[in-house]
Motif scaffolding. Structure first.
Motif, short mmCIF file in Angstrom:
data_model
loop_
_atom_site.label_atom_id
_atom_site.label_comp_id
_atom_site.label_asym_id
_atom_site.label_seq_id
_atom_site.Cartn_x
_atom_site.Cartn_y
_atom_site.Cartn_z
N ILE A 298 0.85 -1.19 0.00
CA ILE A 298 0.00 0.00 0.00
C ILE A 298 0.88 1.23 0.00
O ILE A 298 0.72 2.13 -0.83
CB ILE A 298 -0.92 0.03 1.25
N ARG B 246 -15.42 3.55 -7.23
CA ARG B 246 -14.94 2.20 -7.50
C ARG B 246 -13.75 2.18 -8.47
O ARG B 246 -12.78 1.45 -8.25
CB ARG B 246 -16.09 1.39 -8.10
N GLU B 247 -13.81 3.02 -9.50
CA GLU B 247 -12.75 2.96 -10.52
C GLU B 247 -11.40 3.33 -9.92
O GLU B 247 -10.39 2.69 -10.18
CB GLU B 247 -13.05 3.92 -11.67
N LEU B 248 -11.43 4.39 -9.11
CA LEU B 248 -10.18 4.84 -8.51
C LEU B 248 -9.62 3.78 -7.57
O LEU B 248 -8.44 3.45 -7.60
CB LEU B 248 -10.45 6.14 -7.76
N TRP C 195 -10.18 -9.23 1.09
CA TRP C 195 -9.44 -8.79 2.27
C TRP C 195 -10.05 -7.50 2.78
O TRP C 195 -10.24 -6.55 2.02
CB TRP C 195 -7.97 -8.60 1.97
N PHE D 74 -9.78 -4.31 4.50
CA PHE D 74 -8.75 -3.36 4.91
C PHE D 74 -9.13 -2.60 6.17
O PHE D 74 -8.31 -1.93 6.76
CB PHE D 74 -8.47 -2.37 3.77
N ARG E 261 6.14 4.93 -10.20
CA ARG E 261 7.41 4.25 -9.91
C ARG E 261 8.60 5.22 -10.02
O ARG E 261 9.27 5.50 -9.07
CB ARG E 261 7.65 3.12 -10.90
N GLU F 109 -8.06 4.23 -18.57
CA GLU F 109 -9.49 4.49 -18.71
C GLU F 109 -9.67 5.70 -19.60
O GLU F 109 -8.76 6.49 -19.77
CB GLU F 109 -10.10 4.81 -17.36
N ILE G 178 -8.00 0.95 -9.46
CA ILE G 178 -6.67 1.24 -10.01
C ILE G 178 -5.60 0.98 -8.96
O ILE G 178 -4.60 0.32 -9.20
CB ILE G 178 -6.61 2.69 -10.50
N TYR G 179 -5.85 1.48 -7.76
CA TYR G 179 -4.83 1.35 -6.73
C TYR G 179 -4.80 -0.05 -6.15
O TYR G 179 -3.73 -0.55 -5.79
CB TYR G 179 -5.02 2.41 -5.65
N SER H 74 2.81 1.78 -3.17
CA SER H 74 1.98 2.16 -4.32
C SER H 74 1.69 3.64 -4.33
O SER H 74 1.42 4.22 -5.37
CB SER H 74 0.65 1.43 -4.29
N PHE I 200 -5.25 -2.64 -7.82
CA PHE I 200 -4.46 -3.37 -8.81
C PHE I 200 -2.98 -3.16 -8.57
O PHE I 200 -2.19 -4.08 -8.57
CB PHE I 200 -4.85 -2.89 -10.20
N LYS I 201 -2.60 -1.92 -8.32
CA LYS I 201 -1.19 -1.63 -8.05
C LYS I 201 -0.71 -2.36 -6.82
O LYS I 201 0.41 -2.85 -6.78
CB LYS I 201 -1.02 -0.13 -7.81
N PHE J 219 -12.33 -2.34 0.72
CA PHE J 219 -11.11 -1.62 0.35
C PHE J 219 -11.24 -0.20 0.90
O PHE J 219 -11.41 0.76 0.16
CB PHE J 219 -10.92 -1.61 -1.17
N LYS K 282 -11.02 12.27 -8.90
CA LYS K 282 -11.01 10.90 -9.40
C LYS K 282 -9.71 10.54 -10.11
O LYS K 282 -9.50 9.38 -10.44
CB LYS K 282 -12.16 10.73 -10.39
N TYR L 71 -1.77 -5.16 -5.55
CA TYR L 71 -1.60 -6.59 -5.75
C TYR L 71 -0.54 -6.91 -6.79
O TYR L 71 -0.13 -8.05 -6.94
CB TYR L 71 -2.93 -7.22 -6.16
#
Lengths: 187, 860
Positions: free
Chosen positions: A74, A104-106, B372, B374, B128, B94, A109-110, A77, A112-113, A183, B174, A115
């Motif tokens: 976390i 949800r979209e945001l 999971w 959080f 990164r 997106e 994205i994170y 990322s 995904f990063k 999440f 967003k 994992y």
């Protein structure tokens, strides 16, 4: 924590409000949390945008993250330099994405990063194995892990490239209604 | 050298898909490396069109630059992935993210050293290796004016600037970008807006007004945030018990807020005016009344009967307050607001949580990546969750081999018979308890009418009915869940839902029979003030239910823990039963809604009760319970709870209230509506009065033509039905479309796989047939450009080039024909590694062509 004017200017607070899902109060509270992790490094006065970063070691010891199996992921990322240290901006960003308000979209994205352990922009088998080990405290046997990972990829991989791209991941999340509520870290 | 080569063959799909991705991306980025004048005007045009094309990844990208002349430079980036490009680029941004600018700035700063890694980074996952030092950041922003790549950013800023304030803030929030970037964009947008508004002065003021209103709203919401004493409580519960238990408390909090709201409304508009006109209360207060709600309370603002039917005016000839109208409008408007709140929160929950229920696939996958919690930050809870997940995964593994159990006919008949029997038994129980409640209440009423010998006896008799009802409500659910265990459901989900449905049937039918008793028996009895009687009944029911709730958490959780930890060790700690507890809440809320008309302050009482329940349950939970072992489908549960609160409960209450207001005759002696044929007649009278004033003619018109006109409602409901039907049709069409698109994606994936396999087979065949000749060619091809890519020297590169040079002719391949015909490829033995690339790109483009159509349906 004293007067709010001494920590941020109004302009800064407005900017934070516009860029995150937090209110002024919450941003000030976040600053308080950030400050109390390292009172002698983090200045009280943020009006001049000081370039202060806290190392990952400090941040993952926050009670909110301490027991989270993915804490390192976390934090890194959200780290701007990629090495795991967070500036206050990154810190606010992190909790903004993990807040209840984030869409949800945001979050996807994170997530995904997070994992994507090896940061190759795919959740591949190795990532899944690592995730599985973190989720189960490494109590599964080698074969079981492989079996589960294969199963997961088989289920969620839509385009057949043997690993999960973001589209696969998002598609999966859209079918897991609990994701939005789980999440989420309350600060 | 052979390392990369082997990798190709061991994991071909992985390898190839990556290659193809990078080819695509590389083609858009090769120019900064080959030309060293990025500010060239021709370059800017090139980027402009490149950007446009990149959106749909057409075949044209590679084809346009595949001419022999540019071969060397263009293939450099496409081959380098094997070494340098570990970063994968196929991460599709997106739609809204496509305008995040490419990181040109540092590409320009370090064309060779950093160029590859940073340039190849997708704009999307740039965290990164973001530009580390600030000075680069500064130079990049100073370059903005000249750099054509920043056009994209300008577009973004332009589009953001044209949005409304709210939309803009939402869009910025967003963005998956760093705070620094977001703030930069925001500042630019603000600058842009002020620039624009300088031209139009009028808009400027409007804008600032909007902004200051927004700020005002923010400060307001801040103050509301401060009024959240349970924020910390919720956090602790979430940390220890996870989201599923938390959802109960969120629901409880929601109900509490609703009751606070209705209490404030009722208190403000009905009770306070009544205080002004109150008569002195001369009944004695003993304390037992707190339980029964009778006696002293009969003459207080708690009940309908005490309210006056007069118009209240403090000043002679001054403005007056009509109690009848206040009463009926407050209750009416409250129900309308409740209806809207429920409707909207239900809709919100549905759209959030039932996004796609068409196919509940990827059980394992979502178990691994989406479950999971959080929220959980307690060490023990984390360990427990890990253990639960472990057992679930292990169970899942054993089920892989088992598949679906096939029952024989006999077994199936037996199962159906058990289910039927269980249903018959549970319905019979519900009917029996209803009948019991009905006769008990009638009996009670008769006794009540006759009068008791002494007061204590009378008050105890009053409490019999609520205690019996609460006992039924508490005990029968245990019987139902025991029935469920006997039935042996195939999945725990079925068990939970069937039990919940049975409990709902029980509770609703008990409430229903009580309503029937109140409206048909009590209302027609010769009692002095039947509304007050009903109000008292409801008060007692609510109060006893509350006491039972407290007792339940004492016996059900506290004693259970004592037994579980000392006497019967294998029982362990109890789990928090979310379903049962939520149903109790729904029942209590239903009572409150029914009671509002008869006892306007009931929401206040319920508010206090809920507050106590919140803290008692919290303490009991922390002390006695353990986190649930099952992973509840939390989100869906919450949605169905709100739905249950709406569908049988709220709609039932509405019909009860409707009957009371329109059909029943209010008591002659008490209450604000005394002497009227029905409560609604108050409105009719008011309209008649209004008709005499010319100023308020429009109200009368609205009343006659809209509110009391059947035609209007007929038209409205027809329109609503038509719209609903249209939407249903649209949903059906969308579902079909989704299915088609899903199939398309799967097919595209299969195609890609197939083509890649074929390609690989060809490569292998070619290489084995002409291994020696190729090596010479390879050398010559690699000598084209040794100086061009110092940073991209890859060990496996020459080997790769060699591989490709072998794939000179694929005439049996369907795509190769197209390639050679559509491009000016030199036929035959020309050393062109790009040929294989082209082929691969073709396959990729073909797959993507479908893909990009297909993915449209899935991206929000």
């Amino acid at each position: 924590m004293g007067n709010k004017q001494t920590i941020f200017t109004d302009e800064q607070l407005d900017a934070y409000q516009d860029c995150t899902f937090f209110t002024r109060k919450e941003i000030l509270r976040l600053h308080g949390r950030y400050y109390e992790m390292a009172p002698n490094v983090v200045p009280m006065d943020y009006t001049k945008d000081p370039d202060v970063k806290l190392p990952m070691q400090l941040i993952i010891n926050m009670p909110e993250l301490k027991e989270n199996p993915f804490k390192e992921r976390i934090v890194s990322s959200f780290s701007e330099d990629g090495e795991g240290s967070l500036s206050f901006n990154d810190f606010v960003d992190m909790f903004s994405v993990l807040s209840e308000m984030a869409p949800r979209e945001l979050k996807a994205i994170y997530a995904f990063k997070i994992y994507d352990f090896n940061t190759d922009n795919f959740i591949c088998k190795a990532d899944l194995e690592k995730t599985l080990n973190k989720l189960t405290k490494e109590e599964l046997t080698e074969e079981e892990i492989t079996l589960v990972c294969e199963k997961v990829i088989e289920e969620a991989d839509m385009d057949g490239d043997g690993k999960l791209g973001f589209a696969d991941f998002e598609n999966m999340i859209s079918k897991a209604p609990d994701f939005l509520s789980t999440f989420h870290i309350r600060i | 050298m052979s390392y990369h080569y082997n990798e190709t063959f061991e994991n071909p799909d992985y390898h190839f898909s990556e290659t193809l991705e990078i080819d695509r991306r590389g083609s858009s980025q090769r120019n900064p490396f080959s030309y060293q004048t990025p500010h060239d005007s021709s370059q800017s045009d090139y980027y402009g069109e490149r950007r446009g094309r990149e959106q749909n990844y057409p075949v044209a990208i590679p084809m346009a630059s595949l001419g022999p002349g540019s071969d060397c430079s263009q293939d450099l980036p496409s081959t380098s992935p094997y070494g340098n490009f570990t970063g994968n680029l196929s991460f599709e941004p997106e739609p809204e993210l496509t305008y995040t600018p490419h990181s040109t700035s540092h590409m320009l700063d370090y064309p060779y050293t950093h160029g590859i890694s940073s340039g190849s980074e997708d704009s999307f996952i740039r965290r990164r290796n973001r530009r580390p030092p600030d000075d680069i950041f500064m130079t990049s922003s100073s370059m903005l004016e000249t750099d054509p790549m920043c056009r994209e950013e300008e577009d973004l800023i332009g589009s953001l600037a044209s949005m409304s304030t709210n939309e803009r803030i939402k869009a910025i929030q967003k963005m998956p970008e760093t705070m620094r970037k977001k703030r930069e964009i925001r500042n630019k947008v603000l600058k842009e807006i002020t620039k624009k508004s300088r031209h139009r002065g009028a808009q400027c003021t409007q804008g600032t007004w909007g902004v200051s209103f927004g700020r005002f709203g923010n400060t307001l919401s801040e103050y509301f945030h401060q009024l959240r004493p349970w924020h910390k409580t919720l956090k602790i519960i979430g940390a220890e018990f996870g989201t599923s238990v938390l959802s109960y408390f969120v629901f409880l909090k929601w109900l509490l807020n609703l009751n606070i709201f209705s209490f404030l409304i009722n208190f403000g508009f009905i009770t306070i005016p009544q205080f002004l006109a109150a008569e002195p209360n001369n009944l004695s207060f003993t304390g037992l009344e707190l339980l029964t709600g009778a006696g002293y309370f009969q003459q207080t603002v708690l009940y309908y009967g005490f309210y006056t039917n007069a118009t209240i005016s403090k000043v002679e000839n001054g403005p007056s307050y009509n109690m009848q109208l206040a009463y009926i409008f407050t209750v009416g408007i409250y129900f309308v607001i409740c209806f809207l709140i429920l409707l909207f929160s239900m809709a919100r929950f549905f759209s959030r949580n039932f996004v796609k229920l068409t196919k509940a696939f990827s059980v394992n996958a979502s178990k691994l990546l989406c479950t999971w919690d959080f929220n959980i930050t307690n060490e023990k809870a984390v360990k427990l969750q890990q253990k639960n997940l472990l057992t679930q995964i292990k169970e899942g593994l054993t089920e892989v081999n088992k598949e679906v159990l096939n029952f024989s006919v006999k077994e199936r008949v037996g199962r159906i018979a058990t289910h039927l029997l269980a249903w018959v038994v549970s319905l019979a129980t519900a009917v029996a308890s209803c009948a019991g409640v009905y006769f008990l209440s009638i009996n009670n009423l008769e006794l009540f009418m006759k009068g008791y010998s002494n007061d204590l006896q009378r008050q105890t008799a009053m409490l019999v009915l609520p205690v019996i009802v609460s006992l039924l409500n508490t005990l029968i659910p245990f019987f139902f869940s025991w029935l469920g265990y006997l039935e042996k459901f195939q999945t725990p989900g079925q068990h939970i839902y069937v039990t919940i449905i049975r409990n709902i049937i029980l509770k609703i039918s008990i409430v229903g029979i009580l309503c029937y008793y109140w409206l048909n028996i009590v209302a027609t009895s010769e009692s002095q003030c039947w509304e007050t009687l009903v109000g008292q009944d409801i008060y007692r029911l609510a109060l006893v239910d509350f006491i039972f709730c407290l007792l339940g958490s004492f016996f059900g959780e506290f004693l259970r823990r004592i037994i579980g930890t000392t006497v019967c060790m294998n029982l362990g700690l109890p789990e928090f039963d979310i379903g049962r507890n939520v149903l109790d809440l729904i029942y209590a809320q239903t009572l409150t809604w029914i009671g509002i008309l008869f006892s306007p302050l009931l929401p206040g009482i319920q508010m206090i009760a809920f507050l106590i329940v919140l803290f008692v349950k919290k303490v009991s939970l922390m002390r006695n319970c353990q986190p649930p072992r099952k992973v509840w489908r939390t989100a869906q549960m919450t949605t169905s709870f709100i739905f249950l609160l709406f569908c049988p409960s709220f709609l039932g209450v509405l019909s009860v209230i409707g009957v009371t207001v329109w059909r029943l005759k209010p008591s002659e002696e008490c209450g604000p509506f005394r002497g009227l044929p029905s409560m609604y007649a108050a409105v009719d009278q008011w309209i008649q009065i209004l008709e005499s004033y010319t100023v308020s003619k429009w109200v009368v018109w609205i009343y006659h033509n809209l509110i009391s006109s059947e035609l209007f409602f007929f038209i409205i409901s027809t329109v609503v039905l038509i719209v609903t039907y249209l939407y249903l049709e649209i949903i059906q069409a969308r579902k079909t479309m989704t299915k088609l698109l899903q199939n398309q994606i799967i097919n595209a994936g299969k195609d890609k796989k197939f083509l890649l396999q074929k390609l690989r087979r060809e490569q292998r065949a070619k290489r084995s047939s002409s291994a020696l000749g190729g090596r010479g060619q390879q050398r010559s091809s690699s000598s084209y450009h040794p100086s061009m890519q110092p940073a991209q020297e890859v060990p496996g590169y020459s080997e790769r080039a060699f591989d490709r040079s072998q794939n000179t002719s694929y005439h049996e391949h369907p795509f190769s024909v197209e390639i050679s015909s559509s491009s000016d490829f030199p036929p035959g033995g020309e050393p062109s590694p790009s040929r294989a690339v082209a082929l691969a790109l073709r396959a990729r483009a073909a797959a993507l062509g479908e893909d990009s159509d297909g993915s449209g349906g899935f991206q929000p």
